[in-house]
Design a protein around this motif. Structure first.
Motif, PDB file in Angstrom:
ATOM      1  N   VAL A 150     -42.210  17.617 -24.492  1.00  0.00           N
ATOM      2  CA  VAL A 150     -41.806  18.005 -25.837  1.00  0.00           C
ATOM      3  C   VAL A 150     -42.849  18.935 -26.448  1.00  0.00           C
ATOM      4  O   VAL A 150     -44.033  18.906 -26.088  1.00  0.00           O
ATOM      5  N   HIS A 209     -46.889   6.459 -25.558  1.00  0.00           N
ATOM      6  CA  HIS A 209     -45.887   7.494 -25.810  1.00  0.00           C
ATOM      7  C   HIS A 209     -45.893   7.884 -27.288  1.00  0.00           C
ATOM      8  O   HIS A 209     -45.826   9.076 -27.620  1.00  0.00           O
ATOM      9  N   ASP A 210     -45.955   6.888 -28.156  1.00  0.00           N
ATOM     10  CA  ASP A 210     -45.947   7.169 -29.591  1.00  0.00           C
ATOM     11  C   ASP A 210     -47.110   8.070 -29.992  1.00  0.00           C
ATOM     12  O   ASP A 210     -46.963   8.961 -30.844  1.00  0.00           O
ATOM     13  N   TYR A 241     -46.296  11.701 -29.040  1.00  0.00           N
ATOM     14  CA  TYR A 241     -45.355  12.339 -29.969  1.00  0.00           C
ATOM     15  C   TYR A 241     -46.020  12.672 -31.300  1.00  0.00           C
ATOM     16  O   TYR A 241     -45.824  13.751 -31.858  1.00  0.00           O
ATOM     17  N   GLY A 298     -43.286  12.535 -22.157  1.00  0.00           N
ATOM     18  CA  GLY A 298     -42.676  11.294 -22.617  1.00  0.00           C
ATOM     19  C   GLY A 298     -41.410  10.990 -21.834  1.00  0.00           C
ATOM     20  O   GLY A 298     -41.203  11.534 -20.745  1.00  0.00           O
ATOM     21  N   LEU A 328     -38.620   8.495 -27.034  1.00  0.00           N
ATOM     22  CA  LEU A 328     -38.426   9.546 -28.042  1.00  0.00           C
ATOM     23  C   LEU A 328     -37.294   9.159 -28.989  1.00  0.00           C
ATOM     24  O   LEU A 328     -37.388   9.368 -30.207  1.00  0.00           O
ATOM     25  N   SER A 359     -39.211  12.328 -35.019  1.00  0.00           N
ATOM     26  CA  SER A 359     -38.474  12.933 -33.904  1.00  0.00           C
ATOM     27  C   SER A 359     -37.911  14.305 -34.263  1.00  0.00           C
ATOM     28  O   SER A 359     -37.780  15.177 -33.393  1.00  0.00           O
ATOM     29  N   LEU A 409     -39.919  17.374 -33.224  1.00  0.00           N
ATOM     30  CA  LEU A 409     -40.126  17.605 -31.800  1.00  0.00           C
ATOM     31  C   LEU A 409     -38.861  18.132 -31.136  1.00  0.00           C
ATOM     32  O   LEU A 409     -37.748  17.855 -31.597  1.00  0.00           O
TER      33      LEU A 409
END
Length: 269
Positions: free
Chosen positions: A110, A161-162, A165, A178, A183, A191, A194
């Protein structure tokens, strides 16, 4: 009489120890512990009710720490990524019992939604955020494809992952790795900042596995309880919260041979 009392005391103490035994359900920390607890604690409670075992949710602060805990047998039941499963099935004898039905896991990359970057080639010499070196779909698949494309990049590992992002959305990194599921669980406010510019091929998803210390009989009970989520209103609600809308199916070790065939090499920071 004294011997009988002692014997009964030992039997009672043994029975109480067995009754109080807690089985830990270790979940890979793709997200924060609080976010994971909201959806995984209900599953642990459901499995406890269905199996008669005392099963409790557990995780770790980071993916590397989770790897260490899995390696020393900290968890009795484990939900872990495909690559980790192939490693630990060999090193400590984890046994796969279930996985998400009709699901192929894909890695994604992303960038910020207002970024001009639209393909991997435009990431040449970029700093790219990843959750951890051995995060399968979010790290190893994107990195492998960047390497195959002869695209030079600098990996930065940010623990979840968070965090990936959030870092990309804030402009701390040009891009990040990710998976679609994590996501999709982000608040819309995040979100929406992204966009996905790349998706990998699909592979066998995360495994539910049991430790070698779990008896075959107990493993079958846990496996049947997981599959029974598909058949009950309460279970379907839990599956929905987990993002497992296609359900859960029984699984065997060979299901992850597609991942083993990749012969993954880990890139350290």
């Amino acid at each position: 009489m004294k011997k009988i009392i002692i014997l009964l005391t030992i039997v009672f103490a043994t029975h109480m120890a067995q009754a109080e035994k807690v089985l830990s359900l270790g979940v890979v920390p793709q997200q924060s512990a609080s976010s994971l607890a909201k959806v995984w604690v209900p599953l642990a409670m459901f499995l406890s009710k269905q199996t008669g075992e005392n099963i409790r949710f557990a995780t770790a602060p980071t993916i590397p720490e989770f790897e260490k805990r899995v390696a020393v047998g900290r968890y009795d039941i484990v939900y872990l990524n495909p690559y980790h499963y192939t490693l630990f099935s060999k090193s400590i004898g984890l046994r796969a019992i279930a996985r998400q039905k009709d699901k192929r896991i894909q890695g994604i990359i992303v960038v910020a939604s207002d970024s001009e970057i639209s393909n991997l080639a435009m990431l040449e010499k970029a700093e790219i955020a990843f959750p951890a070196p051995a995060a399968f779909a979010a790290t190893t698949l994107p990195q492998a494809n960047l390497t195959l494309g002869n695209i030079a990049f600098t990996p930065r590992y940010v623990s979840s992952h968070d965090s990936v992002y959030a870092g990309v959305a804030k402009g701390l990194f040009v891009a990040g790795g990710g998976i679609v599921r994590t996501l999709s669980t982000l608040p819309k406010a995040l979100s929406n900042k992204l966009k996905i510019i790349w998706r990998s091929d699909g592979y066998t998803p995360h495994a539910f596995a049991v430790s070698s210390t779990i008896s075959p009989e107990a493993a079958v009970k846990i496996q049947n309880a997981l599959v029974s989520l598909n058949e009950q209103g309460e279970g379907k609600n839990i599956l929905s919260k987990l993002g497992f809308n296609t359900g859960i199916v029984k699984s065997t070790d060979s299901d992850w041979d597609d991942v083993r065939a990749l012969n993954i090499k880990i890139i350290k920071q």
